[in-house]
Design a protein around this motif. Structure first.
Motif, mmCIF file in Angstrom:
data_model
loop_
_atom_site.group_PDB
_atom_site.id
_atom_site.type_symbol
_atom_site.label_atom_id
_atom_site.label_comp_id
_atom_site.label_asym_id
_atom_site.label_seq_id
_atom_site.Cartn_x
_atom_site.Cartn_y
_atom_site.Cartn_z
ATOM 1 N N LEU A 196 0.892 -1.392 0.024
ATOM 2 C CA LEU A 196 0.156 -0.091 0.045
ATOM 3 C C LEU A 196 0.909 1.361 0.072
ATOM 4 O O LEU A 196 0.284 2.334 0.382
ATOM 5 C CB LEU A 196 -0.937 -0.027 1.393
ATOM 6 N N GLU A 197 2.388 1.256 -0.276
ATOM 7 C CA GLU A 197 2.878 2.337 -0.325
ATOM 8 C C GLU A 197 2.544 3.059 -1.678
ATOM 9 O O GLU A 197 2.119 2.759 -2.701
ATOM 10 C CB GLU A 197 4.256 1.771 -0.373
ATOM 11 N N ILE A 198 2.476 4.573 -1.392
ATOM 12 C CA ILE A 198 1.926 5.388 -2.502
ATOM 13 C C ILE A 198 3.142 5.814 -3.261
ATOM 14 O O ILE A 198 4.175 6.346 -2.720
ATOM 15 C CB ILE A 198 1.285 6.426 -1.779
ATOM 16 N N HIS A 199 3.377 5.916 -4.651
ATOM 17 C CA HIS A 199 4.286 6.462 -5.402
ATOM 18 C C HIS A 199 4.018 7.914 -5.911
ATOM 19 O O HIS A 199 2.784 7.605 -7.042
ATOM 20 C CB HIS A 199 4.614 5.459 -6.480
ATOM 21 N N ASP A 200 4.421 8.552 -5.655
ATOM 22 C CA ASP A 200 3.875 10.319 -6.181
ATOM 23 C C ASP A 200 4.954 10.723 -6.865
ATOM 24 O O ASP A 200 5.785 11.550 -6.239
ATOM 25 C CB ASP A 200 3.531 11.084 -4.914
ATOM 26 N N TYR A 201 4.931 10.866 -8.260
ATOM 27 C CA TYR A 201 5.983 11.489 -8.852
ATOM 28 C C TYR A 201 5.907 12.978 -9.073
ATOM 29 O O TYR A 201 6.984 13.770 -9.443
ATOM 30 C CB TYR A 201 5.877 10.940 -10.251
ATOM 31 N N PHE A 202 4.699 13.601 -9.002
ATOM 32 C CA PHE A 202 4.598 15.138 -9.251
ATOM 33 C C PHE A 202 3.698 15.880 -8.082
ATOM 34 O O PHE A 202 3.145 16.829 -8.413
ATOM 35 C CB PHE A 202 3.736 15.214 -10.499
ATOM 36 N N GLY A 203 3.847 15.518 -6.904
ATOM 37 C CA GLY A 203 3.375 16.195 -5.814
ATOM 38 C C GLY A 203 2.088 16.039 -5.695
ATOM 39 O O GLY A 203 1.423 16.956 -5.059
ATOM 40 N N GLY A 204 1.237 15.054 -6.027
ATOM 41 C CA GLY A 204 0.086 14.983 -5.999
ATOM 42 C C GLY A 204 -0.518 14.944 -4.749
ATOM 43 O O GLY A 204 -1.629 15.487 -4.448
ATOM 44 N N LEU A 205 0.108 14.163 -3.634
ATOM 45 C CA LEU A 205 -0.168 14.119 -2.240
ATOM 46 C C LEU A 205 -0.656 15.492 -1.625
ATOM 47 O O LEU A 205 -1.512 15.883 -1.013
ATOM 48 C CB LEU A 205 0.663 13.203 -1.347
ATOM 49 N N ASP A 206 0.277 16.404 -2.004
ATOM 50 C CA ASP A 206 0.291 17.749 -1.418
ATOM 51 C C ASP A 206 -0.759 18.408 -1.909
ATOM 52 O O ASP A 206 -1.629 19.320 -1.470
ATOM 53 C CB ASP A 206 1.657 18.578 -1.860
ATOM 54 N N ASP A 207 -1.090 18.339 -3.416
ATOM 55 C CA ASP A 207 -2.292 19.001 -4.104
ATOM 56 C C ASP A 207 -3.323 18.464 -3.561
ATOM 57 O O ASP A 207 -4.460 19.104 -3.246
ATOM 58 C CB ASP A 207 -1.979 18.568 -5.691
ATOM 59 N N LEU A 208 -3.679 17.007 -3.322
ATOM 60 C CA LEU A 208 -4.698 16.541 -2.792
ATOM 61 C C LEU A 208 -5.096 17.326 -1.170
ATOM 62 O O LEU A 208 -6.235 17.426 -1.166
ATOM 63 C CB LEU A 208 -4.603 15.166 -2.460
ATOM 64 N N ALA A 209 -3.961 17.381 -0.543
ATOM 65 C CA ALA A 209 -4.179 17.814 0.794
ATOM 66 C C ALA A 209 -4.580 19.150 1.022
ATOM 67 O O ALA A 209 -5.361 19.682 1.552
ATOM 68 C CB ALA A 209 -2.861 17.730 1.763
#
Length: 395
Positions: A132-145
């Motif tokens: 369940l590790e998330i691979h985020d190449y373009f800052g999607g997690l920060d944008d989602l937050a």
């Protein structure tokens, strides 16, 4: 290290069997399922990405006893048919050439190449199905937050690759966004004219997806401010945009579910010929065209007799008209359309010759029946007696 929260779908046994069939490290969940799980939203569709070719996916699934369908094999997509909901598995891809309407792609081996060709950072989040590790190449997690919808890379370049992304930006902004992205907004404003090169079906479908969201009114107003709405729906003036906002508020007040066609009707002037032109241009279905035209024929008299309106025009159209006019739909709650308890043969049996006169009398009785609030058989017989008496007196 960010991880995907455990959810009902991540523990499905048939998905674990699919991962085993494709091989360790050869598949990741991607897109909406990952994004929506992170947001705590319901997950409806599960997509997967893999470096395996479509033929290798088919072979691996067949060996494991998992049925497949080549639903998009020309684009690298195979659908695994599994209990609990099918899974679309797409081979990693990278763009080779684009023309604003479609892209020429080739298969790839690098996850980042595949992520780079996606539209928004929040849609380019990959999750390892085992860890369940998330691979985020373009800052999607920060944008989602931050609830920010941001294009991957240069916004103008991404839109020029496929102008439909411009409309998708507003749909995703309406659904997920709270913080505006200046680069995306400027790009949409500057490149709006490029939408004219898209097929009308694609534009119509994307508009319907946007309008079906809980409250798209602020986003639609933003589209008009940026000059985008004028390109895809020039009939929608500032007055119609305000009418959409009023409709959304009325739907909420009366606890009526959102409906894309009703909201499209709000964005058009109440003129049936205009509704017909728009329906034809957007390649809407026959039933959608009929509904749009019916709603466009609304008048200020409609709320005076909601059930009569529903009898004449149908429950869906009547509901739409009442909501658009800010009138209560409660008289229609749980109400079933009645059937006139009178047939033409009964009029003939009363001595009226077959032909137009029978239809005229039947219609006259029906009008009176509607005005009287749909009374029973005895009242209808009295109405018929009166109509026949008037007919004899006139003759």
């Amino acid at each position: 290290m960010a991880r995907l929260p455990a959810a009902e779908w991540t523990g499905r046994e048939e998905l674990a069997a699919l991962v085993d069939a494709l091989g360790h490290g050869k598949v990741r969940w991607v897109g909406g399922a990952v994004r929506d799980t992170l947001l705590g939203s319901p997950v409806h569709d599960i997509d997967a990405a893999t470096p395996l070719s479509p033929q290798e996916v088919i072979a691996a699934c067949t060996k494991a006893g998992i049925r497949t369908a080549p639903t998009g094999i020309e684009h690298g997509t195979i659908t695994a048919i599994v209990e609990g909901g099918n899974v679309e598995i797409t081979t990693l891809r990278k763009d080779v050439e684009t023309d604003g309407r479609r892209a020429t792609v080739e298969f790839a081996q690098e996850w980042r190449d595949d992520a780079a060709r996606r539209d928004f950072t929040i849609n380019a989040l990959y999750a390892d199905p085992e860890t369940l590790e998330i691979h985020d190449y373009f800052g999607g997690l920060d944008d989602l937050a931050a609830r920010r919808v941001r294009f991957i890379g240069d916004a103008r370049e991404r839109i020029r690759e496929d102008y439909l992304r411009l409309l998708r930006y507003f749909r995703f902004q309406a659904r997920f966004g709270s913080q505006l992205d200046a680069d995306a907004e400027d790009a949409c404003k500057d490149l709006a004219e490029g939408l004219r090169g898209l097929s009308r079906e694609r534009v119509g479908w994307e508009l319907q997806n946007l309008l079906a969201l809980t409250d798209p009114s602020a986003t639609v107003a933003r589209m008009r401010t940026l000059g985008v709405l004028q390109v895809v729906l020039p009939e929608a003036s500032a007055r119609e945009v305000a009418a959409l906002a009023a409709l959304v508020a009325e739907e909420s007040r009366q606890d009526v579910q959102p409906d894309a066609m009703r909201r499209l009707a709000a964005l058009l002037p109440a003129l049936p010929p205009v509704a017909e032109q728009v329906a034809a241009r957007l390649r809407l279905s026959r039933s959608q065209r009929a509904r749009l035209g019916c709603v466009a024929a609304r008048t200020s008299d409609d709320p005076a007799d909601p059930r009569g309106l529903a009898y004449r025009e149908g429950l869906a159209c009547a509901t739409d008209r009442l909501l658009l006019l800010g009138a209560s739909t409660s008289p229609l709650d749980g109400w079933e359309l009645p059937e006139l308890p009178l047939k033409g043969g009964e009029i003939v049996a009363r001595g009226v010759g077959k032909g137009p006169e029978v239809a005229r009398i039947l219609q006259a009785v029906e009008r009176r029946w509607i005005e009287a609030g749909f009374p029973g058989r005895k009242a209808v017989e009295a109405m018929l007696d009166d109509e026949l008496l008037q007919t004899r007196d006139e003759s």
